[in-house]
Design a protein around this motif. Structure first.
Motif: not given
Lengths: 189, 265
Positions: B156-159, B191, B193, B228-232, B249, B252
């Motif tokens: 669901w992450c636009s990035g 995550l 969602e 572990p930090n739930s980054e997208l 991170s 893209g």
């Protein structure tokens, strides 16, 4: 006593104020230049924040929603900015304060569009939350926040656009009140 | 008695007359220089210059007119309509506290930069099992001998969507030529969602089963280990020998850098 003309002027203050401003050729020329600059800036910045890169190549990956927002802001945002400059440079026709406090609204509008991409798709929120939380608590808090920012980005864009319009309206209204006060007396304003 | 009361009456009359005279006197407004009766000046300032009531020149003006403008009028004038001064002050205090907290957090980050989440660079990448869109379980260790870019995404992450599009359009051919495999792995349960499946997500942005571009879904433990930090949008570059050589991170904007790290360039 308010005349029909003064009532109309207060109801649609943008029209009168913009007509007067655009009677000056300098502002007529500045508007498209400033508008194009703002639109290009957003077209570059919005996908850049999403992709985590600020190279100019990111503009190729602008989404239709981001492009629409960039054009809208390019059309709207220069108006209150130029109007504030116009009032500031013509103190004889209006208040010296035209936009002292309200000039924050265009700034809020300009930043409002960047917020969802800045906070959703960058490590900002997870890293910040990781300082205070860890493990399941982090998983429970961070993704929902980012999900809201991501899914409702259109709402942030709409709010930013409405703020830009509101800023224009407030600046113009203030100017109209001042003009009417001078021309027709306190009762008209 | 009579004299005394007569004297008082005279004084009251004089006082009233002086008050009326003062009220009828006009002055220039300190803001717009409009000519306004002094007794109407507070009303004028409040209705025409509400944003200027707290300005230095208005405050100076009001101080100089203590005799003709009452204390109550001055106080009312300096109170923004619809809000109390204390209300504004509280907001300002809250703003200052928030600013201090943000600056403090930023300073903390600078002094104690957080360790990269998950697996450290320079260590061996722990193997894990991910499930392909067709349901086949696959081990990371199966890719030993080839450099791999492991990309943890949320669908669901636009990035991540933009990054997938960038890879399909600009980098797939370079990765393929360098024999670097891209493992695009959906985080466990997206995550928490709702989002599309990894297959339909990638297909929407240019994936059509190209070799060297592998999709999968991570287990809860694998997500905990690698994200572990739930980054997208988080990635690891794993060398042919199975060692993590880079991570970060936002793949893209970093496909080129990841490819260089993978090929040792």
């Amino acid at each position: 006593m308010k005349t029909v003309a003064s009532t109309e002027r207060l109801r649609f203050p943008e029209g009168a104020a913009l007509r007067e401003m655009f009677a000056s050729r300098a502002y007529l020329l500045a508007y498209p230049v400033l508008g194009a600059t703002i639109a290009l800036l957003y077209t570059w910045l919005l996908p850049g924040l999403e992709l985590g890169s600020l190279g100019f190549w990111v503009a190729r990956y602008v989404t239709p929603l981001q492009f629409g927002f960039s054009v809208t802001m390019g059309l709207l945002l220069p108006l209150p900015l130029l109007l504030s400059v116009y009032f500031w440079r013509h103190p004889s026709c209006c208040v010296s304060s035209a936009g002292s406090k309200r000039s924050r609204i265009p700034l809020a509008a300009a930043l409002g569009g960047i917020v969802p991409n800045l906070l959703c798709c960058t490590p900002f929120i997870p890293t910040l939350l990781a300082v205070f939380l860890s493990g399941t608590a982090l998983l429970a808090v961070s993704p929902p926040i980012q999900h809201v920012l991501n899914v409702y980005a259109w709402a942030f864009y709409a709010t930013a656009a409405v703020s830009a319009w509101l800023s224009l309206r407030l600046t113009a209204k203030r100017y109209s009140r001042e003009s009417l006060w001078r021309e027709e007396g306190p009762a008209a304003a | 008695m009579t004299d005394s009361s007569g004297h008082d009456d005279d004084r009251d009359r004089d006082h009233r007359t002086n008050g009326a005279r003062t009220a009828r006197r006009t002055e220039r407004c300190p803001v717009c220089e409009e000519t306004v009766r002094i007794d109407r000046m507070p009303g004028h300032l409040r209705s025409v210059h509400p944003d200027q009531c707290d300005s230095a020149k208005v405050v100076r003006y009001l101080r100089a007119r203590k005799d003709s403008i009452s204390r109550a009028q001055r106080r009312e004038l300096r109170t923004p309509r619809g809000w109390t001064r204390w209300g504004w002050t509280r907001w300002r205090i809250a703003g200052v506290i928030l600013a201090v907290l943000i600056v403090g957090a930023a300073a903390y980050f600078i002094v104690n930069p957080p360790a990269p989440p998950g697996v450290r660079t320079g260590t061996e990448a722990p193997t894990f099992t991910f499930t392909s869109p067709s349901g086949v379980p696959t081990e990371l260790s199966a890719y030993r001998g080839h450099p791999v870019v492991l990309w943890m995404v949320a669908t669901w992450c636009s990035g991540c969507a933009a990054g997938t599009q960038v890879f399909a359009q600009s980098y797939y051919s370079q990765y393929s030529a360098a024999h670097v495999t891209l493992l695009e792995i959906e985080d466990y349960n997206d995550l928490g969602e709702s989002g599309p499946g990894i297959s339909s997500f990638a297909s929407a942005y240019g994936y059509h089963g190209q070799s060297g571009w592998v999709l999968g879904v991570a287990s809860a433990s694998a997500t905990g280990t690698y994200n572990p930090n739930s980054e997208l949008d988080y990635y690891y570059v794993v060398s042919a020998g199975g060692v993590v050589v880079a991570q970060g991170s936002g793949l893209g904007g970093n496909f080129g850098a990841a490819l260089s790290a993978a090929t040792g360039g």
